[in-house]
Design a protein around this motif. Sequence first.
Motif, PDB file in Angstrom:
ATOM      1  N   HIS A  56     141.444  24.472 -84.552  1.00  0.00           N
ATOM      2  CA  HIS A  56     141.407  23.529 -83.425  1.00  0.00           C
ATOM      3  C   HIS A  56     140.308  23.931 -82.448  1.00  0.00           C
ATOM      4  O   HIS A  56     139.562  23.084 -81.948  1.00  0.00           O
ATOM      5  N   ASP A  57     140.185  25.222 -82.179  1.00  0.00           N
ATOM      6  CA  ASP A  57     139.126  25.700 -81.280  1.00  0.00           C
ATOM      7  C   ASP A  57     137.747  25.432 -81.869  1.00  0.00           C
ATOM      8  O   ASP A  57     136.819  25.050 -81.150  1.00  0.00           O
ATOM      9  N   ARG A  60     136.987  21.723 -81.596  1.00  0.00           N
ATOM     10  CA  ARG A  60     136.656  21.381 -80.208  1.00  0.00           C
ATOM     11  C   ARG A  60     135.244  21.856 -79.863  1.00  0.00           C
ATOM     12  O   ARG A  60     134.480  21.156 -79.202  1.00  0.00           O
ATOM     13  N   LEU A  63     132.732  19.567 -81.305  1.00  0.00           N
ATOM     14  CA  LEU A  63     132.607  18.323 -80.534  1.00  0.00           C
ATOM     15  C   LEU A  63     131.758  18.525 -79.276  1.00  0.00           C
ATOM     16  O   LEU A  63     131.019  17.633 -78.877  1.00  0.00           O
ATOM     17  N   ASP A  75     128.026  25.780 -74.271  1.00  0.00           N
ATOM     18  CA  ASP A  75     128.580  25.110 -75.447  1.00  0.00           C
ATOM     19  C   ASP A  75     128.078  25.760 -76.729  1.00  0.00           C
ATOM     20  O   ASP A  75     128.821  25.876 -77.710  1.00  0.00           O
TER      21      ASP A  75
END
Length: 131
Positions: A56-57, A60, A63, A75
């Motif tokens: 999930h990390d 994310r 994205l 980022d």
Amino acid sequence: MIKHSGLHAARGQIGWILALIVSTAVVVKLEQLELGAQFATLTVNPLAEPALPLDHDLARARLLAPDPATAAPMDQARLLIALSLAGTQDAADFDALAAEAAQTVADVEATVPSDPVLLNAIALCRSVFAL
């Protein structure tokens, strides 16, 4: 006019003895509570299972930095760290993650980064995937 009784003359010593008795009682009561042992003992291992899976990390982070070459430095660092953490998991597809990490590091290094966090993230990614 001045009282010369024995109790009046010893009032300082009596007060000190009473304060000593009260403070000793407070210390004994605190030791009986064992608050330190309760606070020092973990009931759950916080590292046993992450609240959210590392996939999930990583998703994310992907994205937030769809193109690592043009993404913001934080980022980029987030993506490199997420790749590194995912690469340390037993169930990870290490070869695919290593290829993605190599491409991401190459894209990020093409921008000549100067942010120390980003440089550390690159070093971490290089060490995890042996790049």
